[in-house]
Design a protein around this motif. Structure first.
Motif, short mmCIF file in Angstrom:
data_model
loop_
_atom_site.label_atom_id
_atom_site.label_comp_id
_atom_site.label_asym_id
_atom_site.label_seq_id
_atom_site.Cartn_x
_atom_site.Cartn_y
_atom_site.Cartn_z
N ILE A 107 -12.67 2.08 -18.15
CA ILE A 107 -13.09 3.37 -18.42
C ILE A 107 -13.98 3.26 -19.65
O ILE A 107 -14.57 4.41 -20.05
CB ILE A 107 -12.11 4.55 -18.41
N THR A 108 -13.70 2.23 -20.71
CA THR A 108 -14.40 2.31 -22.11
C THR A 108 -15.94 2.21 -21.83
O THR A 108 -16.38 2.67 -22.63
CB THR A 108 -13.75 1.07 -22.73
N MET A 123 -16.84 5.70 -21.49
CA MET A 123 -16.58 6.58 -22.76
C MET A 123 -17.63 6.23 -23.98
O MET A 123 -18.11 7.09 -24.62
CB MET A 123 -15.35 6.26 -23.22
N LEU A 135 -19.85 9.54 -24.12
CA LEU A 135 -19.39 10.13 -25.30
C LEU A 135 -20.30 9.61 -26.64
O LEU A 135 -19.69 10.13 -27.58
CB LEU A 135 -17.93 10.23 -25.44
N ILE A 156 -18.85 6.98 -27.91
CA ILE A 156 -17.66 6.39 -28.84
C ILE A 156 -17.84 5.06 -29.17
O ILE A 156 -18.22 4.13 -28.21
CB ILE A 156 -16.62 6.71 -28.26
N ALA A 207 -12.98 3.31 -28.54
CA ALA A 207 -12.46 3.69 -27.06
C ALA A 207 -11.33 2.72 -26.52
O ALA A 207 -10.70 3.27 -25.73
CB ALA A 207 -13.94 3.30 -26.08
N TRP A 252 -4.76 9.06 -14.55
CA TRP A 252 -5.73 9.75 -14.61
C TRP A 252 -5.88 10.73 -13.53
O TRP A 252 -5.25 10.34 -12.63
CB TRP A 252 -6.87 9.10 -14.75
N LEU A 302 -15.75 18.23 -23.83
CA LEU A 302 -14.38 17.50 -23.38
C LEU A 302 -13.26 17.94 -23.88
O LEU A 302 -12.22 18.17 -23.08
CB LEU A 302 -14.72 15.97 -23.81
N PHE A 317 -10.15 12.27 -24.05
CA PHE A 317 -9.94 11.29 -23.14
C PHE A 317 -10.78 11.56 -21.74
O PHE A 317 -10.20 12.46 -21.20
CB PHE A 317 -8.56 11.02 -22.89
N LEU A 318 -11.86 10.86 -21.42
CA LEU A 318 -12.83 11.36 -20.38
C LEU A 318 -12.00 11.29 -19.26
O LEU A 318 -12.54 12.38 -18.48
CB LEU A 318 -13.82 10.27 -20.41
#
Length: 467
Positions: free
Chosen positions: A47-48, A51, A55, A57, A62, A87, A112, A322-323
């Motif tokens: 997921i990084t 992110m 986002l 980030i 991340a 998640w 978010l 956290f996405l």
């Protein structure tokens, strides 16, 4: 320490109603589940990529957010909830689409924050009031199916979009990883191989990890994945806590505006609805454990699960948004832990809680070590893409299974189309009128017009029949 006659089969615990259980005191760590968790660390790291892209980030932050989130999973199994949490995965494409409706930077982070805090509040209210079971029982099947179907389509559309980095940038590596994972998880021939081969059964127990590893190796050979670099630069990952809190928490970006809270409300409701299925699956799996093993009673309480999930969303939403949001269960991890527990004797695995906690100790600690993280990161898009692909498959499968009539299927299909097609376009200049809002409105109208029938009182019904 609890030791009453009525709970003689439940693993002892401390902390009164909190049911605190401590490793090496109340249960032993299970090395098999620890190793599985370490291998599966590729999944949360996937997921990084989103992110960083969505986002803005930095990658180091991340990764730190993912590691902290993984340690938060231990709140469940440490305080009496048997959930292998994760998640709210089915909605990831929906969250991404929602966030891209806001300007990059602080405004998007605020959106978010609003979304995740609202999700936490929904879990908290439903957990404290105990109305979750009523909602699950009365929420129309056709509308639930429509949300699952729309989320499934959204996941698959993202995977097969040539503009996305899955098929578009790594067609060979990702296709090999996807086909391998699908064969292991869903093929009827794989079930026969499990019955004949202990080695295949052991490999299949790792879920999508074998597919990831094979796809990763193929990607290195084809040049679709860059070789890892800086593997031995350090032993422990960077932990920029100060930068994370000063740049991406509510303390720096500020509280969301009233418009952002309103815009996120409908999607927060959808996210909770998407979590319904996870709660039902969790209950079923725990009941299966209790049937298979008579030596231990595993107690699942919806209220406890909801309160802990609410705490995770609230704290992380404010301090490390956290996405993927924080959900009540991770079905893949739950299946691994349950399967091993069911097929073990009390000598082989004395308690469910050992395996349930060890998988997250393995996953969380593995991500702390810089060399392992650097090896996995080049293939993170394969892990993320596989998560979306498997989630899309399961969402569509479950959605179609839920419907019993053509009317329900029709409502579900139209609702899914409304959810995907609206795609969070700001109709009438407002982000509130986005995919989830339109889907809920369309689904509710169609349900009451096409499907809903008011139940007649028994006496009236019998009188009508006699006439």
């Amino acid at each position: 320490m609890k030791s009453t006659q009525e709970k003689r089969h439940e693993l002892p615990y401390a902390g009164g109603p909190l049911k605190l259980r401590i490793p090496f005191i109340h249960y032993r760590l299970e090395y098999q589940d620890f190793i599985q968790g370490a291998i599966l660390s590729c999944i949360p790291l996937g997921i990084t990529a989103a992110m960083v892209k969505v986002l803005g980030i930095p990658l180091e932050i991340a990764v730190l957010m993912v590691v902290i989130n993984n340690f938060f999973y231990l709140l469940h199994t440490s305080f009496g909830d048997p959930s292998i949490s994760g998640w709210i995965t089915a909605g990831i494409p929906l969250y991404i689409s929602f966030l891209t409706g806001f300007d990059p930077g602080p405004e998007r982070i605020q959106a978010l924050i609003a979304l995740q805090v609202l999700v936490g509040l929904i879990f908290l209210v439903f957990g404290l009031t105990g109305i979750t079971r009523w909602i699950i029982k009365h929420f129309p099947v056709s509308m639930r199916s429509g949300i699952l179907l729309g989320a499934g389509f959204a996941s698959l559309m993202r995977v097969f979009d040539p503009g996305q980095p899955f098929i578009g940038k790594m067609p060979v590596a990702f296709s090999v990883a996807a086909l391998t994972s699908f064969f292991i998880l869903f093929s009827s021939r794989a079930l026969k191989f499990r019955a004949r081969s202990n080695l295949f059964t052991w490999v299949a127990g790792f879920g999508i990890a074998p597919g990831f590893i094979i796809g990763y190796c193929v990607g290195l050979l084809t040049g679709e994945i860059a070789p890892p670099s800086g593997v031995f630069d350090r032993i422990i990952i960077d932990a920029p806590f100060g930068e994370m809190l000063s740049s991406f928490s509510v303390m720096n970006v500020g509280m969301p505006s009233a418009g952002q809270w309103m815009a996120a409300l409908s999607l927060a409701i959808v996210a909770y609805v998407l979590a319904f299925g996870d709660i039902l699956v969790l209950e079923t799996m725990i009941e299966d454990c209790n049937e298979a093993r008579k030596d231990e009673s595993i107690v699942f309480e919806v209220r406890r699960n909801h309160i802990i999930t609410a705490i995770r969303n609230g704290v992380q939403g404010l301090f490390l948004p956290f996405l993927p949001l924080c959900g009540p269960q991770w079905t893949g991890g739950q299946a691994l832990v349950v399967n091993r527990y069911k097929h073990s004797t009390p000598d082989q695995e004395p308690s469910y809680w050992g395996g349930a906690t060890s998988i997250f100790w393995g996953m969380s600690l593995a991500m702390v070590f810089h060399p392992l993280v650097q090896i996995i990161l080049p293939g993170k898009l394969i892990g993320f893409g596989l998560t979306l692909l498997i989630q899309g498959y399961l969402c569509i499968y479950l959605a179609l299974t839920l419907c019993n009539t053509n009317v329900q299927r029709g409502i579900a299909g139209i609702m899914a189309a409304a959810l995907v097609s609206a795609n969070y376009t700001k109709l009438w200049g407002s982000a509130f009128w986005s995919g989830p809002t339109m889907a809920l409105i369309v689904g509710a109208v169609l349900f009451f017009v096409l499907e809903y029938e008011k139940k007649e009182k028994k006496g009236i019904s019998q009188a009508a029949l006699s006439d």
